[in-house]
Each structure stands twice: as C-alpha cells, then as structure tokens.
Design a protein around this motif. Structure first.
Motif, PDB file in Angstrom:
ATOM      1  N   TRP A  27       0.812  -1.218   0.000  1.00 19.94           N
ATOM      2  CA  TRP A  27       0.000   0.000   0.000  1.00 19.94           C
ATOM      3  C   TRP A  27       0.844   1.265   0.000  1.00 19.94           C
ATOM      4  O   TRP A  27       0.327   2.377  -0.143  1.00 19.94           O
ATOM      5  CB  TRP A  27      -0.944   0.021   1.202  1.00 19.94           C
ATOM      6  N   TYR A  34       2.933   2.488  -2.128  1.00 26.55           N
ATOM      7  CA  TYR A  34       3.185   3.181  -3.392  1.00 26.55           C
ATOM      8  C   TYR A  34       2.435   4.512  -3.436  1.00 26.55           C
ATOM      9  O   TYR A  34       1.222   4.555  -3.285  1.00 26.55           O
ATOM     10  CB  TYR A  34       2.756   2.308  -4.575  1.00 26.55           C
ATOM     11  N   ASP A  59       1.899   6.830  -1.379  1.00 28.86           N
ATOM     12  CA  ASP A  59       0.985   6.961  -0.249  1.00 28.86           C
ATOM     13  C   ASP A  59       1.647   7.805   0.834  1.00 28.86           C
ATOM     14  O   ASP A  59       2.814   7.613   1.165  1.00 28.86           O
ATOM     15  CB  ASP A  59       0.644   5.581   0.314  1.00 28.86           C
ATOM     16  N   HIS A  98      -2.826  10.082  -1.969  1.00 32.33           N
ATOM     17  CA  HIS A  98      -2.506   9.039  -2.932  1.00 32.33           C
ATOM     18  C   HIS A  98      -2.034   9.681  -4.227  1.00 32.33           C
ATOM     19  O   HIS A  98      -2.465  10.792  -4.569  1.00 32.33           O
ATOM     20  CB  HIS A  98      -3.725   8.171  -3.241  1.00 32.33           C
ATOM     21  N   GLY A 130      -1.549   8.634  -8.478  1.00 28.73           N
ATOM     22  CA  GLY A 130      -1.886   7.648  -9.492  1.00 28.73           C
ATOM     23  C   GLY A 130      -0.651   7.049 -10.148  1.00 28.73           C
ATOM     24  O   GLY A 130       0.446   7.610 -10.078  1.00 28.73           O
ATOM     25  N   ASN A 131      -0.850   5.923 -10.814  1.00 27.08           N
ATOM     26  CA  ASN A 131       0.261   5.247 -11.507  1.00 27.08           C
ATOM     27  C   ASN A 131       0.298   5.586 -12.988  1.00 27.08           C
ATOM     28  O   ASN A 131       1.055   4.974 -13.755  1.00 27.08           O
ATOM     29  CB  ASN A 131       0.166   3.732 -11.325  1.00 27.08           C
ATOM     30  N   ASP A 138      -4.434   3.841 -13.690  1.00 29.17           N
ATOM     31  CA  ASP A 138      -5.592   3.508 -12.860  1.00 29.17           C
ATOM     32  C   ASP A 138      -6.038   4.680 -11.994  1.00 29.17           C
ATOM     33  O   ASP A 138      -5.243   5.555 -11.648  1.00 29.17           O
ATOM     34  CB  ASP A 138      -5.251   2.314 -11.952  1.00 29.17           C
ATOM     35  N   GLU A 139      -7.317   4.636 -11.625  1.00 23.91           N
ATOM     36  CA  GLU A 139      -7.838   5.620 -10.689  1.00 23.91           C
ATOM     37  C   GLU A 139      -7.358   5.271  -9.280  1.00 23.91           C
ATOM     38  O   GLU A 139      -7.430   4.120  -8.847  1.00 23.91           O
ATOM     39  CB  GLU A 139      -9.362   5.635 -10.732  1.00 23.91           C
ATOM     40  N   ARG A 140      -6.844   6.255  -8.581  1.00 23.85           N
ATOM     41  CA  ARG A 140      -6.376   6.056  -7.208  1.00 23.85           C
ATOM     42  C   ARG A 140      -6.631   7.351  -6.448  1.00 23.85           C
ATOM     43  O   ARG A 140      -5.714   8.142  -6.193  1.00 23.85           O
ATOM     44  CB  ARG A 140      -4.892   5.684  -7.200  1.00 23.85           C
ATOM     45  N   THR A 179      -8.081  11.730  -8.859  1.00 24.24           N
ATOM     46  CA  THR A 179      -6.782  11.077  -8.963  1.00 24.24           C
ATOM     47  C   THR A 179      -5.812  12.006  -9.671  1.00 24.24           C
ATOM     48  O   THR A 179      -6.160  12.633 -10.674  1.00 24.24           O
ATOM     49  CB  THR A 179      -6.892   9.751  -9.749  1.00 24.24           C
ATOM     50  N   HIS A 190      -1.976  12.001 -11.350  1.00 25.36           N
ATOM     51  CA  HIS A 190      -0.860  11.180 -11.817  1.00 25.36           C
ATOM     52  C   HIS A 190       0.422  12.003 -11.920  1.00 25.36           C
ATOM     53  O   HIS A 190       0.393  13.233 -11.984  1.00 25.36           O
ATOM     54  CB  HIS A 190      -1.192  10.577 -13.187  1.00 25.36           C
TER      55      HIS A 190
END
Length: 273
Positions: A125, A127, A129, A157, A159-160, A163-165, A196, A198
């Motif tokens: 978790w 990443y 964060d 958070h 994003g990568n 994806d939605e984060r 999110t 990125h």
C-alpha cells in the motif's frame, strides 16, 4: 447679458462642487494605511523554506527528534521526505513530522507532489501513499515503537498513470469520526468526490477544522466532510487520552507522514480561526 450670467453661475457651481470633493477625499483614510493593518484572518506560512525550525520528527523505533537517515530535509525551499539512506529495507520505520503548536480551529493549506520510486521493502500500500494528519497526539507522547501517531489523516494518494487512485480519504488512526451523523468504524472512508492525480504534479490540499466539523479540499474543491472525532477505546495508545469517560478529540498537532514513498511539500500555510 443673461447668457453671461448663466455661464458665471455654472463656473461657480463647478468650483464649489470640486472643492467639496477634494475636502471629502482629504478626510478619508489613505488606502495604504488601511492595507497596513493586520487582518484577523491572515494566512501564515509555517514552513520557512530554509530549515525545520518549528518542527519535530518522530520515527518508529527511534527517540523523539532523531532524524534517522536524514528522512526529513529541506532542499531548494522544499520540505522533502526521503529514504535513500535507509539501506536495503525500509522495515517499519514509519514516521511523522510535527508542527510545534497545538491547534483547535483553523484551515491548513499544503502543496505537495510525489516523486521518485517507493522505498525498498515498503508495504504494497506504500506506493505513492502519504498523509497530512490533524488533531495528532503530542509528539512527546508517541511511544518508542509506535508505528503511527493517534490522529485524523487526510490520506494522500498518487496515481500510476493509468488507474484511478483517489486521494482525500479520512483515515482514523486510533480515532472514529461521524459521517452524515453516523459514527464510522472503518479505518478509512473514501472521499465522496474521487480525484486522482498522476505523475509528479503539484497538488493543493486543504483541511478546514471548525468546532468539531472537518472538510477536505483538493485544488479548491470540497471532496469530503465529517465531524465529532472521538478516541477509539480499543486502541492501546488512544485509550490513554480518554479522561473521565470523555473521548472527544477537540484539538491537537499537525503532522506529515513519512511512509515509504518520496514526497515534497511546499507553501505550508495556516489560517487560525
């Protein structure tokens, strides 16, 4: 003769009017003098961009104020959290950086960005964060081997790229909050508005704390609200703050997490009510 008299009266009227306007302006306070008066509602920078004056760190497994691995550092006017001196494994060396003042009602504004790679050995978790924590327990009460301080956390958070984060969840570490008047026992409750971000872009987050009501904002948009935080009596650290049956969380410190992913902070500002 009549035209000449009318012209004379018009000039006289204009002159008198002009004198009245000038006299009124002279009696008014100068704008510069008004601007110099200190406003009761004024943002204050609580990070000076030069060093960690006014801040204290606590890292799990290390004494208060020991900045293991130069975790918290100031570079080029930015407060940076880094793990490049931790060696091959992060372990559970989670930490927090505390602003040295107890706060009750205020608005906090912070600009942050995630950068680089997650520290080696970080939990899944970890990443991109981190968190901005409010109503945090006093730093000198955090135990030597306490992983996280008791607090309310605005979860950050990143994003990568795909994806939605979303960011902005309310995470209660040793605490509970009410959402729509109902006590939530979940460790984290997602923000109502999912956003999110990125990459390494700067993001502005704000937390408004006013008479037991809290709101989360990102880039000026409200995304979450909750109220009436209380200590969790089942948490071994939180229960120490419940006095004579009173479990309300009324005030505390601001703190920034050091979890496992490099992060930068700048323009940390406070508006007290």
């Amino acid at each position: 003769m009549q035209a000449s008299k009318t012209k004379y009266l018009n000039i006289l009227f204009f002159t008198i009017t002009l004198l009245i306007v000038i006299s009124c302006k002279e009696k008014q306070p100068k704008k510069l003098e008004v601007d110099e008066e200190k406003s009761e509602n004024e943002w204050t920078a609580i990070f000076n961009g030069k060093d960690l004056s006014g801040w204290t760190m606590k890292i799990n497994g290390y004494p208060l104020a020991e900045n293991f691995g130069n975790t918290f550092r100031v570079e080029d006017g930015i407060l940076s959290i880094r793990y490049d001196e931790y060696g091959p494994e992060l372990g559970e060396r989670f930490g927090a950086l505390f602003y040295d003042k107890v706060l009750t009602n205020y608005r906090l504004k912070v600009e942050y960005r995630f950068v680089g790679e997650t520290a080696a050995g970080a939990p899944e978790w970890g990443y991109r964060d981190s968190g901005v924590q409010i109503h945090t327990q006093p730093p000198n009460t955090v135990k030597l081997n306490q992983r996280f301080p008791i607090c309310l956390e605005y979860n950050l958070h990143g994003g990568n790229g795909v994806d939605e984060r979303p960011l902005g969840a309310i995470c209660g570490i040793g605490t509970h909050v009410e959402i729509d008047g109902v006590k939530s026992t979940s460790s984290c409750t997602p923000a109502r508005v999912a956003r999110t971000f990125h990459g390494d872009q700067w993001v502005i987050v704000e937390i408004d704390v006013n008479e037991g009501k809290m709101k989360h904002f990102v880039n000026g948009e409200e995304i979450m609200s909750y109220s009436n935080p209380t200590y969790n009596p089942e948490n071994e650290y939180a229960k120490a703050f419940i006095k004579n049956g009173n479990d309300s969380v009324k005030s505390g410190y601001i703190s920034f997490q050091s979890n496992s992913h490099p992060i930068d902070f700048r323009k940390i500002e406070l508006l007290e009510y």
